[in-house]
Design a protein around this motif. Structure first.
Motif, mmCIF file in Angstrom:
data_model
loop_
_atom_site.group_PDB
_atom_site.id
_atom_site.type_symbol
_atom_site.label_atom_id
_atom_site.label_comp_id
_atom_site.label_asym_id
_atom_site.label_seq_id
_atom_site.Cartn_x
_atom_site.Cartn_y
_atom_site.Cartn_z
ATOM 1 N N VAL A 296 -5.128 1.846 2.476
ATOM 2 C CA VAL A 296 -4.212 0.987 3.247
ATOM 3 C C VAL A 296 -4.626 -0.481 3.111
ATOM 4 C CG1 VAL A 296 -3.233 0.542 5.536
ATOM 5 C CG2 VAL A 296 -3.763 2.885 4.858
ATOM 6 N N ILE B 278 -7.581 -3.420 7.641
ATOM 7 C CA ILE B 278 -6.568 -3.078 6.633
ATOM 8 C C ILE B 278 -5.939 -4.330 5.996
ATOM 9 C CG2 ILE B 278 -6.097 -0.778 7.570
ATOM 10 C CD1 ILE B 278 -3.457 -1.945 8.740
ATOM 11 N N PHE C 11 -3.214 0.282 17.367
ATOM 12 C CA PHE C 11 -1.872 0.386 16.804
ATOM 13 C C PHE C 11 -0.822 0.411 17.910
ATOM 14 C CE2 PHE C 11 1.869 2.744 15.593
ATOM 15 C CZ PHE C 11 2.193 2.202 14.363
ATOM 16 N N ASN D 192 0.802 -1.222 0.000
ATOM 17 C CA ASN D 192 0.000 0.000 0.000
ATOM 18 C C ASN D 192 0.838 1.276 0.000
ATOM 19 O OD1 ASN D 192 0.132 -1.474 2.687
ATOM 20 N ND2 ASN D 192 -0.229 0.619 3.391
ATOM 21 N N TRP E 282 -6.812 -3.847 15.370
ATOM 22 C CA TRP E 282 -6.668 -2.641 14.537
ATOM 23 C C TRP E 282 -6.272 -2.965 13.100
ATOM 24 C CZ3 TRP E 282 -1.999 -0.895 12.368
ATOM 25 C CH2 TRP E 282 -0.849 -1.576 12.794
ATOM 26 N N PHE F 96 5.257 -4.560 14.642
ATOM 27 C CA PHE F 96 4.003 -4.289 15.337
ATOM 28 C C PHE F 96 3.770 -5.374 16.389
ATOM 29 C CE2 PHE F 96 2.431 -2.444 11.031
ATOM 30 C CZ PHE F 96 3.070 -1.244 11.284
HETATM 31 N N1 LIG Z 1 -0.281 5.697 15.056
HETATM 32 C C1 LIG Z 1 -1.012 4.981 14.197
HETATM 33 N N2 LIG Z 1 -2.290 4.632 14.475
HETATM 34 C C2 LIG Z 1 -3.008 3.900 13.606
HETATM 35 N N3 LIG Z 1 -2.539 3.459 12.417
HETATM 36 C C3 LIG Z 1 -1.301 3.785 12.102
HETATM 37 C C4 LIG Z 1 -0.475 4.551 12.967
HETATM 38 N N4 LIG Z 1 0.730 4.697 12.364
HETATM 39 C C5 LIG Z 1 0.641 4.066 11.204
HETATM 40 N N5 LIG Z 1 -0.562 3.515 11.049
HETATM 41 C C6 LIG Z 1 -1.067 2.740 9.914
HETATM 42 O O1 LIG Z 1 -0.879 1.385 10.198
HETATM 43 C C7 LIG Z 1 -0.514 0.776 8.982
HETATM 44 C C8 LIG Z 1 0.178 -0.531 9.094
HETATM 45 O O2 LIG Z 1 0.554 -0.967 7.824
HETATM 46 P P1 LIG Z 1 1.344 -0.013 6.853
HETATM 47 O O3 LIG Z 1 2.769 0.018 7.281
HETATM 48 O O4 LIG Z 1 1.024 -0.419 5.511
HETATM 49 O O5 LIG Z 1 0.704 1.409 7.087
HETATM 50 C C9 LIG Z 1 0.446 1.784 8.409
HETATM 51 C C10 LIG Z 1 -0.282 3.054 8.639
HETATM 52 O O6 LIG Z 1 -1.217 3.294 7.624
#
Ligand SMILES: Nc1ncnc2c1ncn2[C@@H]1O[C@@H]2COP(=O)(O)O[C@H]2[C@H]1O
Length: 276
Positions: free
Chosen positions: A136, A179, A235, A97, A175, A228
């Motif tokens: 995303v 996505i 998140f 993404n 969360w 993560f």
């Molecule tokens: N603080 C946050 N809270 C919620 N979502 C987040 C945060 N930071 C990043 N993201 C999203 O979480 C997604 C995880 O997958 P991506 O790395 O593709 O992209 C990341 C962001 O779009």
């Protein structure tokens, strides 16, 4: 006295396996000093590649399963290519993404890098594009489902590994539910009809995952940068180290796999970091 004739040694069995290395979610920037959540993503990728090269004496194929870039710039793809050029194996990329598919495509013109089907050893590897520009979450468009179906139909004798960016099953992080791959039922409707499918492999979730579904190994892999937290409701980053996945694919269909993480990386998670 004549020495007795020694029996000839048993013919050693030919090595019918190949080693595939997966690097995922490197989130490189045009600027080599940029950080994601406090981690310099070029530096962490460098360390993961160092480890990969130390641990794997032979690599037959390198897979990059999306989010190679954080900013989608040509410079970031050039950086990924320069850094991974140390890996003595052909490479296949698929977009995530954060990638800009047009930039990736333009950058890869005249190469096989984005070709979606590759046969290695006795196996067939199929790389799908689940990215939806501007979003995303992931979705498999009709052409990707058709590509999958054709690639499986054309090589029923080849054990197959399917690669994508987004998770097709829940990985236990609330969360991340919205996505993932939104039409996962459609990929399973295809794979359930082809018994040669042995694995589905993805990135995106920045953590390790290894489960079985209908005889198919479902695998996710740590990012080469920040991780993560498994099982998190909201998140949350994790202090686990960056890593890669190796897969040993045997011609008769057996798949062995594992994750290896760098040992010596020290960083503070920085939630105020720009770009995330
Ligand atoms: N603080 C946050 N809270 C919620 N979502 C987040 C945060 N930071 C990043 N993201 C999203 O979480 C997604 C995880 O997958 P991506 O790395 O593709 O992209 C990341 C962001 O779009």
């Amino acid at each position: 006295m004549e020495s007795p004739t020694l029996p000839s040694p048993p013919a050693s069995s030919p090595d019918t396996s190949v080693l595939v290395a997966q690097l995922t979610d490197s989130h490189l920037f045009a600027d080599a000093d940029s950080k994601l959540l406090g981690m310099n993503t070029a530096d962490s990728l460098q360390r993961v590649i160092d480890r990969l090269l130390t641990e794997q004496p032979r690599i037959d194929l390198m897979l990059a399963t999306g989010d190679l870039s954080q900013d989608g710039t040509i410079e970031s793809y050039q950086r990924f290519l320069n850094m991974t050029a140390r890996i003595p194996a052909p490479a296949r990329w698929l977009p995530g993404n954060h990638d800009e598919y047009l930039a990736m495509n333009q950058f890869s013109a005249g190469t096989d890098r984005l070709k979606p089907v590759v046969d290695v050893g006795g196996w067939r590897i199929i790389l799908l594009n689940t990215a939806v520009p501007g979003n995303v979450y992931g979705f498999l468009a009709e052409d990707q489902l058709r590509l999958l179906q054709n690639a499986l139909q054309q090589a029923p004798q080849r054990p197959s590994l399917i690669c994508l960016h987004h998770h097709p099953v829940s990985i236990g992080c609330a969360w991340m539910e919205p996505i993932g791959l939104r039409n996962a039922a459609e990929i399973f409707a295809v794979t359930d009809r082809y018994p040669q499918v042995r694995g589905i492999l993805w990135g995106h979730v920045h953590q390790e995952f290894d489960q079985m579904r209908n005889g198919v190994r479902l695998l996710a892999t740590p990012s080469t940068c920040v991780q993560f937290m498994p099982g998190s409701e909201d998140f949350q980053a994790d202090k686990e180290a960056p890593g890669y996945r190796w897969l040993r694919l045997y011609a008769e269909g057996r798949l062995e796999t594992g994750v290896s993480r760098v040992a010596d990386i020290d960083f503070e998670i920085d939630y105020s970091c720009e770009g995330y």
